[in-house]
Design a protein around this motif. Structure first.
Motif, PDB file in Angstrom:
ATOM      1  N   GLU A 168       0.857  -1.179   0.000  1.00 55.36           N
ATOM      2  CA  GLU A 168       0.000   0.000   0.000  1.00 55.36           C
ATOM      3  C   GLU A 168       0.898   1.235   0.000  1.00 55.36           C
ATOM      4  O   GLU A 168       1.937   1.258   0.652  1.00 55.36           O
ATOM      5  CB  GLU A 168      -0.862  -0.018   1.262  1.00 55.36           C
ATOM      6  N   VAL A 169       0.495   2.270  -0.707  1.00 54.32           N
ATOM      7  CA  VAL A 169       1.225   3.535  -0.697  1.00 54.32           C
ATOM      8  C   VAL A 169       0.604   4.404   0.390  1.00 54.32           C
ATOM      9  O   VAL A 169      -0.611   4.598   0.433  1.00 54.32           O
ATOM     10  CB  VAL A 169       1.152   4.247  -2.060  1.00 54.32           C
ATOM     11  N   ILE A 170       1.475   4.914   1.275  1.00 55.54           N
ATOM     12  CA  ILE A 170       1.005   5.790   2.352  1.00 55.54           C
ATOM     13  C   ILE A 170       1.746   7.121   2.303  1.00 55.54           C
ATOM     14  O   ILE A 170       2.858   7.213   1.781  1.00 55.54           O
ATOM     15  CB  ILE A 170       1.145   5.141   3.748  1.00 55.54           C
ATOM     16  N   TYR A 171       1.116   8.138   2.859  1.00 56.39           N
ATOM     17  CA  TYR A 171       1.678   9.484   2.942  1.00 56.39           C
ATOM     18  C   TYR A 171       1.901   9.778   4.415  1.00 56.39           C
ATOM     19  O   TYR A 171       0.949   9.938   5.183  1.00 56.39           O
ATOM     20  CB  TYR A 171       0.702  10.480   2.319  1.00 56.39           C
ATOM     21  N   VAL A 172       3.165   9.832   4.832  1.00 60.47           N
ATOM     22  CA  VAL A 172       3.500   9.959   6.249  1.00 60.47           C
ATOM     23  C   VAL A 172       3.540  11.422   6.688  1.00 60.47           C
ATOM     24  O   VAL A 172       3.627  12.330   5.864  1.00 60.47           O
ATOM     25  CB  VAL A 172       4.839   9.255   6.588  1.00 60.47           C
ATOM     26  N   SER A 173       3.515  11.628   7.986  1.00 55.39           N
ATOM     27  CA  SER A 173       3.502  12.988   8.526  1.00 55.39           C
ATOM     28  C   SER A 173       4.795  13.722   8.182  1.00 55.39           C
ATOM     29  O   SER A 173       5.863  13.128   8.051  1.00 55.39           O
ATOM     30  CB  SER A 173       3.309  12.968  10.043  1.00 55.39           C
ATOM     31  N   GLN A 174       4.663  15.022   8.059  1.00 57.06           N
ATOM     32  CA  GLN A 174       5.806  15.872   7.730  1.00 57.06           C
ATOM     33  C   GLN A 174       6.896  15.779   8.800  1.00 57.06           C
ATOM     34  O   GLN A 174       8.082  15.816   8.482  1.00 57.06           O
ATOM     35  CB  GLN A 174       5.337  17.314   7.570  1.00 57.06           C
TER      36      GLN A 174
END
Length: 113
Positions: free
Chosen positions: A79-85
């Motif tokens: 799965e592609v995830i977008y992590v916190s800055q």
């Protein structure tokens, strides 16, 4: 949606509207099983390297290969995830995914190898 062909993934469409996403915050989550939970030791993270060689933000549709990834494993889910800055600069390929997944946004549907 996301597809896997060999060692290349293609994110084919977004769930609704998706802005351009910073490459340093997008990671491939590689989980040993697809139970929908990610506890410590269940999954690791791999960087995303666009096939077109782009260095800037990406937006679906895009195609990538995971950096340093050993390749697909039967039964694993991806799965592609977008992590916190705040967390993104601390991550390295192969890191445990549990802490990052807690606050990440899902960018793709899960693919099962």
């Amino acid at each position: 949606m996301m597809e896997l062909a060999g060692t290349t993934f293609k994110v084919t469409e977004a769930r609704g509207s998706c802005p351009a996403l910073s490459l340093d915050r997008i990671w491939l989550l590689d989980a040993r099983s697809g139970n929908g939970r990610v506890a410590p030791g269940d999954a690791v993270l791999w960087t995303i390297v666009p096939v077109d060689g782009g260095k800037g933000p990406v937006q679906p549709p895009f195609t990538f290969r995971p950096g340093a990834w050993p390749g697909p494993v039967a039964g694993h889910t991806y799965e592609v995830i977008y992590v916190s800055q705040d967390l993104a600069p601390q991550l390295k390929p192969g890191d445990d995914a549990a802490a990052a997944y807690e606050t990440a946004l899902s960018i793709s549907r899960t693919v099962i190898a």
